[in-house]
Design an enzyme around this catalytic site. Sequence first.
Site, PDB file in Angstrom:
ATOM      1  N   GLU A 191      -6.296 -10.889  -1.611  1.00 39.70           N
ATOM      2  CA  GLU A 191      -6.917 -10.241  -0.678  1.00 39.70           C
ATOM      3  C   GLU A 191      -8.279 -10.649  -0.595  1.00 39.70           C
ATOM      4  OE1 GLU A 191      -5.573  -7.331   1.768  1.00 39.70           O
ATOM      5  OE2 GLU A 191      -3.665  -7.736   1.142  1.00 39.70           O
TER       6      GLU A 191
ATOM      7  N   GLU B 181       1.212  -1.223   0.259  1.00 42.15           N
ATOM      8  CA  GLU B 181       0.362  -0.115   0.010  1.00 42.15           C
ATOM      9  C   GLU B 181       0.752   1.157  -0.087  1.00 42.15           C
ATOM     10  OE1 GLU B 181      -3.228  -0.527   3.598  1.00 42.15           O
ATOM     11  OE2 GLU B 181      -3.487  -2.103   2.366  1.00 42.15           O
TER      12      GLU B 181
HETATM   13  C1  XIL Z   1      -6.173  -6.475   8.180  1.00 38.96           C
HETATM   14  C2  XIL Z   1      -6.102  -7.578   9.185  1.00 38.96           C
HETATM   15  O1  XIL Z   1      -7.404  -8.088   8.686  1.00 38.96           O
HETATM   16  C3  XIL Z   1      -6.949  -7.096  10.809  1.00 38.96           C
HETATM   17  O2  XIL Z   1      -6.893  -8.554  11.482  1.00 38.96           O
HETATM   18  C4  XIL Z   1      -5.680  -6.771  11.409  1.00 38.96           C
HETATM   19  O3  XIL Z   1      -5.860  -5.689  12.531  1.00 38.96           O
HETATM   20  C5  XIL Z   1      -4.984  -5.205  10.117  1.00 38.96           C
HETATM   21  O4  XIL Z   1      -4.438  -5.551   8.423  1.00 38.96           O
HETATM   22  N1  XIL Z   1      -4.723  -4.773   3.929  1.00 38.96           N
HETATM   23  C6  XIL Z   1      -4.294  -5.735   3.659  1.00 38.96           C
HETATM   24  C7  XIL Z   1      -4.275  -6.538   5.126  1.00 38.96           C
HETATM   25  O5  XIL Z   1      -2.929  -5.745   3.592  1.00 38.96           O
HETATM   26  O6  XIL Z   1      -3.009  -6.645   6.109  1.00 38.96           O
HETATM   27  C8  XIL Z   1      -5.428  -6.204   6.359  1.00 38.96           C
HETATM   28  O7  XIL Z   1      -4.650  -7.013   7.391  1.00 38.96           O
HETATM   29  C9  XIL Z   1      -6.331  -5.488   5.256  1.00 38.96           C
HETATM   30  C10 XIL Z   1      -5.673  -4.063   4.349  1.00 38.96           C
END
Ligand code: XIL
Length: 361
Positions: A273, A156
């Site tokens: 994701e 990101e």
């Molecule tokens: C999120 C997790 O799902 C949560 O449990 C944590 O509190 C925060 O991170 N983008 C990403 C992931 O790259 O690492 C994130 O995961 C969701 C958004």
Amino acid sequence: MKRRTFVKSSLGAAASAVASRFPLPRVESNTLRSAAAKKNLLAGSAVSRSQLENAALTPILAEQCNILVAENEMKWKATQPERGHYDFAAADDLLAFAESNGMRVRGHNLCWHEDQPQWFSDLVTRENAAAILKEHIHNVAGHYAGRIHSWDVVNEAIDPEGDRKDGMRDSLWMQLLGLRYIAIAFHAASEADPKALLTYNEFGLEDDDPYNERRREITLEFLRWMRTNQIPIHALGLQSHLKARYDYLPDWGGLRSFLKQVAKLDLRVFVTEFDIEDSELSAKSEKREKQVAELCRDYLKNVLKHPHVTAVLTWGMVSHPTREKVGFDRASGKQHIALPLDENLRPTPFLSAMIEAIEKR
Ligand code: XIL
């Protein structure tokens, strides 16, 4: 006890002891895993430490997935909770589970503006930032060297709506090191684990709207900049946190031409994701699940048309309420983030839609 019976039962006991230490993957027909394997694809899910302790869920993971990723257990807060003190216990368990079930593992992630331990902002300076970043990556990626399919090295890094003219995120890393932090991170990962596919992972690149279009433009510029500067990168991660809207399917035209441009840069693409926020849809679960499945099928069908897309992972297997909308009141209390299983671990139409899209590739 007759000798024969004795021999038989002791052999049986030995075999089952081995089986419980190294359970064989249960690759059944018509699973996500079997569909993906037939197409030479990786398909799987993020998993958390507590989910790995859920005896009802783990056999499903082994049956449905040929790749896993740790939801939080490989992030800085988990792996370097205190300065110079590394903790790999939770991620080691995930690797052991995956490897004993013949699954690959993605690493997530080595450099992000979120989920940093408190010590980081307390101690980091312009002088020590590069050394801290390199050390962390050498230790974490080095610990798993040779066992990771792909690392999300930087996560990101763009923010077209932020203050910087180049559209890059004004994170602490950026403030301390400038764009150099990206090069440092990728080079360190390449040194630590030359076998892993090094990935840049980003959200908001999928949909048709101007917000996503702008993010695609900046991402392409950024990827080209990485190529020009010989930064070792092999893949782009499309996070694919989608939102289902009533009676509407995107056209995906912007995404299609973006993926063609990414292919020209000789990069693979992973869906990293995938999940679908369905809060706006009907409260009636059947109708909602059908609409979610349509979006899931349509998205994957469009993405999987591109031969350089080689892995698809959901952000969890089990549907759940959104984190951002805790307290969001939908009379029936239905789930808001849709995933392949419902809260009772039963398969949803989301799962069948994934399988279908993969089978049609
Ligand atoms: C999120 C997790 O799902 C949560 O449990 C944590 O509190 C925060 O991170 N983008 C990403 C992931 O790259 O690492 C994130 O995961 C969701 C958004």
